[in-house]
Design an enzyme around this catalytic site. Structure first.
Site, PDB file in Angstrom:
ATOM      1  CG  ASP A 252      -2.372   0.826   0.974  1.00 30.66           C
ATOM      2  OD1 ASP A 252      -2.187   1.948   0.529  1.00 30.66           O
ATOM      3  OD2 ASP A 252      -3.348   0.233   1.130  1.00 30.66           O
ATOM      4  CG  HIS A 275      -0.849   1.634  -3.419  1.00 30.65           C
ATOM      5  ND1 HIS A 275      -1.890   1.250  -2.913  1.00 30.65           N
ATOM      6  CD2 HIS A 275      -0.244   0.433  -3.919  1.00 30.65           C
ATOM      7  CE1 HIS A 275      -2.251  -0.025  -3.219  1.00 30.65           C
ATOM      8  NE2 HIS A 275      -1.162  -0.447  -3.704  1.00 30.65           N
TER       9      HIS A 275
END
Ligand code: NAG
Ligand code: NAG
Ligand code: NAG
Ligand code: NAG
Ligand code: NAG
Ligand code: NAG
Ligand code: NAG
Length: 440
Positions: A252, A275
């Site tokens: 993430d 991310h």
């Protein structure tokens, strides 16, 4: 009486039962968890050790079976109560300590406590083996209410999250909803975390909450690319935070900055997979949320799904402002630059409509961002119609396609701002004449 007898029989037990026999190093006191009964074999629960596990069994003292020690808590209590000016709790190297959820409370005598972690700390690998107080499993290791704490060392903190990641939430709502964050600093001031490695947390690896003056330096944070919600470092309701010289690759955000955060300096970061470095998401469920004065520089994004990212929900209020991203390299990342005011987690929210309010995004600078994008759209500004992004400044941007011969392009929706120097791909909507102050 039994305790006394044991004491005579096994010297090591005297150590435990009389509690404070710290070893002196320099003028500080060092409290080693092993001296408080920690086994460190990676199998015994080192938060709660039965003496049967600990003592030499040859004495055949079966009534010891029910006698337990709390090695980490006992070592911690001794450190916390120490009247020395800089006491240290030590987790030695070459050993692996299996820990259930633990909370370290910082109302201590000293305002300069060190936790030296050179060994490996692991969580139970099976979610059903976690022993959570009041069934609340949201945090594995927590430090709260500190005024002066240094956590450092060459050790590794491994949340063994693999089985948590695989849980199907539809079938396991109760367990799934309480996925733990690995390591939390809460309600604290003057905290420095240095040198440690964090791996495979069930959820976020590190969170700073309601804290000020926190430095995170020379950390390594890693989890597989497909591990869900395993943000590297999450910042929430905190200010004056420094993150420096840190390498983060997870499933993430490498770093995410949530509501109530300001004065955040992030530099010398390797991010990927992951991310990117994200402001937000902000304004979910109509909430008023703010982030301001964030400075991100000297970052490389390698194979990330976003890079310098600002994400807000439709219908929110508040602002994300005075944020600078500079000296950034992208290597094959998708959307190295993105502002998304239509953020929506489609896995959880089926319907994400457009609303009339939005979190205001303004005074954002992108300066010297170079490298490659593995999507054609290298720059995306998807700003809200009702609350356009304002004063978005780009200087010297060059993002080419990973694929030879393909041109990169940009999306520009409801954005006002300026550009100077060479900008590749072109972002034609940034135009000084139209960068008028927004009145509303
Ligand atoms: C705090 O503790 C650290 C580590 O023990 C030491 O290096 C440092 O000098 C101490 N600082 C103060 C102000 O005592
Ligand atoms: C954090 O880093 C800054 C800048 O290097 C330094 O001035 C400050 O003393 C550090 N704070 C802590 C708590 O280590
Ligand atoms: C940066 O962190 C690495 C460990 O990840 C460390 O070996 C190195 O000394 C650090 N460099 C600086 C300048 O702090
Ligand atoms: C962040 O960097 C800015 C500019 O270099 C500096 O003025 C500010 O004090 C820094 N903030 C912290 C928390 O170190
Ligand atoms: C916020 O950014 C704007 C635009 O760059 C600048 O004019 C303003 O001084 C900044 N505010 C502060 C408090 O630094
Ligand atoms: C919301 O607005 C955006 C931008 O104008 C548009 O692309 C999107 O389709 C809209 N969504 C809905 C659900 O109307
Ligand atoms: C930025 O672009 C300007 C104008 O093209 C140029 O003069 C300047 O040298 C560039 N700066 C850097 C650091 O590349």
């Amino acid at each position: 009486m039994a305790k006394f007898l044991l004491c005579v029989l096994v010297f090591a037990l005297c150590f435990v039962s009389t509690q404070s026999r710290p070893i002196f190093i320099d003028s500080r006191k060092v409290y080693n968890v092993v001296d408080y009964g920690a086994v460190g074999d990676g199998l015994v629960d080192d938060t709660k050790v039965r003496l049967m596990d600990f003592a030499v069994f040859a004495y055949e003292v079966y009534d010891m079976v029910n006698y337990v020690v709390l090695p980490f808590m006992d070592a911690w209590k001794a450190t916390c109560k120490s009247s020395m000016s800089s006491p240290t709790m030590h987790v030695p190297q070459g050993m692996t300590f299996l820990l259930q959820p633990l909370t370290f409370n910082g109302n201590c005598k000293s305002n300069n406590i060190t936790v030296q972690i050179d060994g490996t700390i692991i969580a139970p690998s099976d979610p059903s083996a976690w022993k959570c107080p009041d069934d609340k499993c949201d945090i594995w290791i927590e430090f709260h209410d500190f005024k002066g704490l240094l956590i450092r060392g060459s050790g590794t903190i491994n949340g063994q999250g693999t089985k948590w990641w695989g849980l199907k939430c539809k079938q396991n709502k109760r367990v799934c909803g309480r996925k733990p964050t690995g390591f939390v600093i809460g309600g604290s001031n003057n905290v420095h975390i240095d040198g440690l490695t964090f791996e495979d947390s069930p959820k976020m690896h590190i969170a700073f909450e309601r804290s000020e003056w926190v430095n995170a330096t020379s950390l390594t944070i890693q989890a597989p690319k497909h591990s869900p919600n395993t943000d590297g470092i999450h910042i929430q309701h905190s200010k004056n935070i420094i993150i420096y010289n840190t390498s983060i690759g997870t499933g993430d955000d490498c770093i995410s900055i949530g509501d109530g955060s300001s004065h955040i300096n992030i530099s010398n970061i390797d991010c990927g997979p992951g991310h990117g470095i994200s402001i937000g998401s902000l304004g979910k469920d109509g909430k008023h949320e703010t982030v301001e004065f964030v400075h991100v520089k000297d970052v490389s994004f390698t194979g990330t799904t976003n890079g310098a990212r600002i994400k807000t929900w439709q219908g929110g209020k508040g602002h994300a402002r005075n944020i600078t991203f500079e000296h950034i390299t992208s290597i094959d990342s998708a959307r190295p630059i993105i502002i998304d005011q239509y953020y929506c987690d489609h896995k959880v929210h089926k319907h994400c409509g457009n609303e009339t309010s939005a979190v205001r995004v303004s005074n954002i600078v992108y300066d010297q961002i170079y490298g490659t994008s593995d999507k054609e759209i290298a720059v995306e500004f998807s700003c809200s119609k009702s609350v356009p992004c304002y004063n978005i400044v780009m200087r010297n941007i060059s993002l080419h396609s990973t694929e030879d011969g393909t041109q990169t392009s940009s999306i520009c929706q409801n954005v006002r701002g300026l550009r100077n120097g060479d900008i590749i791909p072109d972002v034609p909507c940034l135009n000084e004449a139209e960068n008028l102050p927004i009145v509303n």
